[in-house]
Design an enzyme around this catalytic site. Structure first.
Site, PDB file in Angstrom:
ATOM      1  N   LYS A 194       0.838  -1.204   0.000  1.00 36.95           N
ATOM      2  CA  LYS A 194       0.000   0.000   0.000  1.00 36.95           C
ATOM      3  C   LYS A 194       0.870   1.249   0.000  1.00 36.95           C
ATOM      4  CE  LYS A 194      -3.867  -2.273   2.356  1.00 36.95           C
ATOM      5  NZ  LYS A 194      -4.627  -2.474   3.610  1.00 36.95           N
ATOM      6  N   GLN A 243      -4.489  -1.567   9.870  1.00 35.25           N
ATOM      7  CA  GLN A 243      -4.443  -2.862   9.198  1.00 35.25           C
ATOM      8  C   GLN A 243      -5.057  -3.934  10.099  1.00 35.25           C
ATOM      9  OE1 GLN A 243      -3.527  -3.216   6.006  1.00 35.25           O
ATOM     10  NE2 GLN A 243      -3.983  -5.395   6.043  1.00 35.25           N
ATOM     11  N   ASP A 252     -10.587   3.385   4.757  1.00 38.44           N
ATOM     12  CA  ASP A 252     -10.951   1.971   4.580  1.00 38.44           C
ATOM     13  C   ASP A 252     -12.474   1.789   4.553  1.00 38.44           C
ATOM     14  OD1 ASP A 252      -8.939   0.098   4.126  1.00 38.44           O
ATOM     15  OD2 ASP A 252      -8.306   0.070   6.227  1.00 38.44           O
TER      16      ASP A 252
HETATM   17  N1  GUN Z   1      -7.154  -6.728   6.273  1.00 41.26           N
HETATM   18  C1  GUN Z   1      -7.615  -7.417   5.213  1.00 41.26           C
HETATM   19  N2  GUN Z   1      -8.087  -6.565   4.275  1.00 41.26           N
HETATM   20  C2  GUN Z   1      -7.923  -5.325   4.758  1.00 41.26           C
HETATM   21  C3  GUN Z   1      -8.216  -4.039   4.242  1.00 41.26           C
HETATM   22  O1  GUN Z   1      -8.746  -3.841   3.147  1.00 41.26           O
HETATM   23  N3  GUN Z   1      -7.876  -2.996   5.050  1.00 41.26           N
HETATM   24  C4  GUN Z   1      -7.317  -3.176   6.263  1.00 41.26           C
HETATM   25  N4  GUN Z   1      -7.042  -2.091   7.001  1.00 41.26           N
HETATM   26  N5  GUN Z   1      -7.040  -4.347   6.768  1.00 41.26           N
HETATM   27  C5  GUN Z   1      -7.340  -5.421   6.020  1.00 41.26           C
END
Ligand code: GUN
Length: 299
Positions: free
Chosen positions: A54, A98, A121
């Site tokens: 990311k 995350q 998110d």
């Molecule tokens: N864990 C699995 N998918 C995601 C996501 O799209 N965002 C975040 N923050 N954690 C995740």
């Protein structure tokens, strides 16, 4: 029929190009560079990989990212305090925590502590709640489900009136994907581990989104001829012929499904790249909104 392969990598690359252009326009107008904070608690290797990807993609489009790493034994209060600091930081326009968080941490409280205006998110209960309501607009839509809809549209699927089946009801993918499909006027069935005769339900799907995290569980003969199949699964299976000892497969048995479906996403290279592109798009839109800049509508 052999299905068309929906190239998520190519579509995500196009989105990144337009994001980069929009970031440049924002800067030229005198506004600040978009800033994304990635909060990572503990040392889950997969989470570290996702955050690294990311951040790399952020840099490519001109978004400044900061990693905020906390030890696995951090307290609830430490994590929430960090979120509060980021909420107050004017250089940060998007905050992602995350997931999963370490055992014992109250995920709902942490996600609820994020300012809804920086919730890139889209996991804050207010944003998800608005997604579920008629006539309400969330500030952010979760990136992975939004990516599924973009891929379906780019493949030419008609969503209105379609029988759409979502396998999986997670907060991150299955449930918001189903809510987005309802918004597109599809007739939606959400399946899960207790669903009776899952195969027959899937066989009725014009649109099938698989998000269960079980390697190749959905077989070719579960798929309606001509269906559009979006495979969100990313599962590791042992493979001694690979240098790293495993390969990635989806929730759908790709080699079987490709013989039946009209269009299908591969794993990797389908939904995965769209997830990151969606996060970056949300971060740019947040930076535009928080700085009172009207951007152009984006994919
Ligand atoms: N864990 C699995 N998918 C995601 C996501 O799209 N965002 C975040 N923050 N954690 C995740």
């Amino acid at each position: 029929m052999t299905a068309r392969i929906i190239d998520g990598e190519a579509i995500a690359a196009e989105i990144r190009v337009s994001l980069k252009r929009e970031v440049e326009k924002l800067l030229l107008s005198g506004k600040s560079r978009p800033g994304l904070a990635a909060v990572l608690v503990g040392d889950d290797p997969a989470s570290h990989t996702y955050v690294r990807l990311k951040r790399k993609a952020s840099a490519e489009v001109g978004i400044e990212s900061v990693a905020q790493e906390l030890a696995a034994d951090s307290s609830q209060e430490q994590i929430e305090n960090l979120v509060h600091e980021l909420n107050a930081d004017p250089t940060i326009h998007g905050i992602l925590v995350q997931l999963p968080l370490p055992q014992g941490i109250d995920e709902e409280a942490v996600l609820g502590a994020i300012s809804i205006e920086k919730d890139v998110d889209g996991f804050h209960p207010l944003n998800i709640g608005k997604l579920a309501m008629k006539g309400r607009e969330p500030l952010f839509v979760p990136a992975t489900p939004a990516g599924c809809i973009t891929l379906l549209k780019s493949a030419g699927a008609t969503l209105q009136g379609a029988n759409a089946v979502v396998v999986g009801r997670s907060n991150i993918v299955g449930m918001p994907a189903a809510l987005l499909l309802v918004r597109e006027n599809a007739t939606v069935t959400i399946c899960h581990s207790r669903t009776k005769d899952l195969q027959s339900v899937c066989r009725n799907a014009d649109i099938l989104i698989a998000a269960i995290g079980r390697a190749e569980m959905i077989r070719g003969d579960w798929i309606k001829p001509g269906a559009f199949v979006i495979d969100v699964g990313t599962n590791r299976v042992d493979d001694a012929s690979k240098e790293r000892g495993y390969r990635l497969v989806g929730d759908v048995a790709f080699d079987e499904a490709i013989e039946v479906a009209q269009a299908i996403t591969p794993v990797p290279g389908g939904v995965g790249p769209m997830t990151i592109a969606g996060l970056l798009r949300n971060t740019l839109q947040s930076a535009q909104r928080l700085q009172g800049y009207m951007g152009e509508a984006m994919l």
